[in-house]
Design a protein around this motif. Structure first.
Motif, PDB file in Angstrom:
ATOM      1  N   UNK A 186       0.847  -1.203   0.000  1.00  0.00           N
ATOM      2  CA  UNK A 186       0.000   0.000   0.000  1.00  0.00           C
ATOM      3  C   UNK A 186       0.882   1.253   0.000  1.00  0.00           C
TER       4      UNK A 186
ATOM      5  N   UNK B 248       1.461   0.097  -4.720  1.00  0.00           N
ATOM      6  CA  UNK B 248       1.376  -1.068  -5.611  1.00  0.00           C
ATOM      7  C   UNK B 248      -0.040  -1.638  -5.580  1.00  0.00           C
ATOM      8  N   UNK B 249      -0.587  -1.854  -4.371  1.00  0.00           N
ATOM      9  CA  UNK B 249      -2.002  -2.229  -4.273  1.00  0.00           C
ATOM     10  C   UNK B 249      -2.784  -0.972  -3.905  1.00  0.00           C
ATOM     11  N   UNK B 250      -3.653  -0.538  -4.816  1.00  0.00           N
ATOM     12  CA  UNK B 250      -4.343   0.747  -4.621  1.00  0.00           C
ATOM     13  C   UNK B 250      -5.795   0.556  -4.182  1.00  0.00           C
TER      14      UNK B 250
END
Lengths: 247, 206
Positions: free
Chosen positions: B169, B173-175
Motif C-alpha cells: 500500500x 502497488x495495491x491501490x
C-alpha cells in the motif's frame, strides 16, 4: 409519557474540566439527536431536576451534507442529524469530537481541517490577466471518480478515528489527502499536480498514514479514502523517483 | 535530529518500509528455511552452519545486509511509534486490529531479536563458543526459553508478512480495496507458511 435518557459530556470553555450531565427528553417518533438537543435548549433542566445552562452544539444543513453537527455518539463519531434515536442504544451518550479543541460542550473548532486544505492547495487556480478559454475535457470515468471525492464535507470523522492523528503528530489526515487526488484528477487542476504532491510529501504528509484504514470505515459519505491515499502513495513515489533520476 | 527527520520524513519512511522487506524480510525467510535443516538431524544442520560460516566477506554481509538495515528499521520504527494513539478497542475493525498488532509485534520482535542475536551471535563470538545444533538444543531444553522463542518467532513472522501488505500500500502497488484484500489473503498465507517453517525447525531442537 415515553422519554429518552441522554448522558451529555459538557465543558464550559476550552480549558475547563469536562463533566457529565443527564437529561430526560420526551420521545417523539422518528426523532434524531438534534431534536433532543433542541428540546433540552428550551428548558435546560437535568434528569434530577437541577436547573443548568443550555448545551452548545453546532448544526446547519440537517441532511448530512455539511458536517457541522459531527459529534461522538455512543462512542462512535458521526453526524447527529442522521443519528436516529430509535436506532441508538439507551442511554444515549453524547461527547464532543476528541481531536479538535472544544469551544463549549459539543461544539468544537474544526479549523485544522480547513487549514489542511490550504496546506495541500486544494483548489484550481484559474485567474489570469486574460480569458484562458475553456479547459480540457474530462473523461466520464474521471468525472465519476471525482464526483465521489467531491462529496467530502470536511466533517472530520476520518481524523477523529485515525490513531495517527493526535497532538503528538503533524498528520494532515485523510480528508485533505483525498482532496489532493480530486484536484490532481481534474484536467485543469493537473497543471499544479506536482505542487500538491510536494505539499503532501513534507512534514505531516502522506507518509504519516499508518494504514489502520479506520477513515474509510467511518466516512459518512463513503468516500474511498484509503484508495485515495494508496493512489497518492503511487503518485508521490513516482514523483520522488522522477526527482531523483531527473534531478 | 527532530528537524532533520521532519525535513526528510518522506525518504526516511520509504527507506524504513523498503528495508523491512529487503533485506531484513528476505533474510528472515532465508534464516527460517536454513534452520529447517535441523529437522534432518544435527549432522546436516551443523554442516550447513559451517558452510555459512565459511562464506567469504561474511562479516561485511552481516553488517551490510542484516545489522545496519535491521537497526535502521528498528530505530525509526520506535521513533514512528511516538505518534501512535491506539483506538482498536473503540473502533473494532479488522484492519485497525492489524495496525495495532503490527506495532505490538514490532516491539516484541525487537526484544526477541535483540536477545537472539546477543545469545547466538555476540556472546558466542566473545566467548569463542561454537555455534551448532547442540548450543541451540541446550537452550531449548529450558521451557521458558522455548516458549519465548515460540512467541518471538510468531511475532516476527506476523510483523514481516503483515508488513508486506503495508509495504504494497505504502509504495502504491495495491491501490484499490479489491487488490488490497487479495494481497491480505496472500500475505496471510505466506505468514502461515513461514510460521510453520519457523516453528517446525524450532521443534527439531527439542
Amino acid at each position: 409519557m415515553k422519554t429518552v435518557h441522554f448522558k451529555i459530556k459538557r465543558q464550559l470553555d476550552k480549558n475547563s474540566r469536562p463533566f457529565w450531565e443527564d437529561f430526560e427528553v420526551p420521545y417523539r417518533p422518528g426523532m434524531n439527536v438534534i431534536i433532543a438537543l433542541l428540546d433540552i435548549a428550551k428548558n435546560p433542566v437535568t434528569k434530577s431536576g437541577k436547573k443548568t445552562t443550555s448545551i452548545a452544539w453546532d448544526c446547519n444543513c440537517l441532511e448530512e451534507v455539511c458536517g457541522a453537527c459531527t459529534m461522538v455518539i455512543n462512542g462512535k463519531v458521526r453526524q447527529s442529524c442522521s443519528a436516529l434515536v430509535d436506532q441508538l442504544e439507551k442511554p444515549i451518550r453524547l461527547e464532543p469530537m476528541s481531536k479538535f479543541p472544544v469551544v463549549r460542550d459539543l461544539k468544537v473548532d474544526r479549523q485544522f481541517m480547513f487549514d489542511a486544505l490550504k496546506r495541500v492547495k486544494a483548489w484550481i487556480p484559474i485567474d489570469g490577466t486574460y480569458d484562458l478559454g475553456p479547459g480540457p475535457k474530462m473523461s466520464d470515468q474521471d468525472q465519476q471518480t471525482g464526483y465521489k471525492l467531491s462529496q467530502c464535507m470536511t466533517c472530520g470523522c476520518c481524523v477523529e478515528v485515525c490513531p495517527q492523528f493526535n497532538d503528538r503528530s503533524e498528520f494532515i489526515g485523510a480528508a485533505a489527502l483525498s482532496q489532493v487526488r480530486l484536484f490532481n484528477l481534474h484536467p485543469t487542476g493537473k497543471m499544479q499536480k506536482e505542487e500538491r504532491l510536494a505539499a503532501i510529501m513534507g512534514e505531516g504528509g502522506i507518509e504519516d498514514c499508518g494504514n489502520s484504514q479506520n477513515c474509510v470505515k467511518v466516512c459518512p459519505k463513503e468516500i474511498p479514502l484509503t484508495t485515495s491515499i494508496a493512489d497518492l502513495n503511487r503518485d508521490t513515489t513516482l514523483f520522488a523517483l522522477k526527482k531523483i533520476f531527473q534531478g | 535530529m527532530r528537524e532533520w527527520l521532519k525535513k526528510n520524513n518522506f525518504l526516511v519512511r520509504k527507506i524504513h518500509s523498503l528495508l523491512g522487506i529487503f533485506p531484513v524480510g528476505v533474510f528472515l525467510t532465508e534464516h527460517l528455511i536454513t534452520n529447517s535443516f535441523a529437522t534432518f538431524g544435527p549432522e546436516v544442520y551443523n554442516e550447513k552452519i559451517e558452510w555459512i560460516q565459511s562464506m567469504p566477506y561474511l562479516f561485511a554481509l552481516e553488517v551490510g545486509f542484516i545489522f545496519v538495515p535491521l537497526l535502521f528499521h528498528a530505530l525509526f520504527g520506535f521513533v514512528f511509534l511516538w505518534a501512535w494513539k491506539d483506538n482498536s478497542s473503540r473502533y473494532r475493525y479488522a484492519r485497525n486490529w492489524l495496525y495495532t498488532l503490527q506495532r505490538v509485534t514490532g516491539i516484541i520482535a525487537f526484544v526477541f531479536i535483540g536477545y537472539h542475536v546477543w545469545e547466538f551471535r555476540i556472546e558466542t563470538a566473545l566467548n569463542g563458543k561454537p555455534v551448532d545444533f547442540e548450543l541451540v538444543a541446550n537452550e531449548m531444553v529450558n521451557i521458558r526459553a522455548f516458549l519465548f522463542y515460540i512467541v518471538g518467532i510468531s511475532a516476527t513472522v506476523f510483523h514481516f508478512t503483515n508488513g508486506i501488505w503495508s509495504f504494497l500500500v505504502h509504495w502504491g502497488i495495491t491501490v484499490g480495496p479489491k487488490s488490497q484484500r487479495i494481497a491480505g489473503y496472500v500475505c496471510a498465507g505466506l505468514g502461515v507458511a513461514l510460521l510453520y517453517i519457523g516453528l517446525d525447525a524450532l521443534w527439531a531442537f527439542r
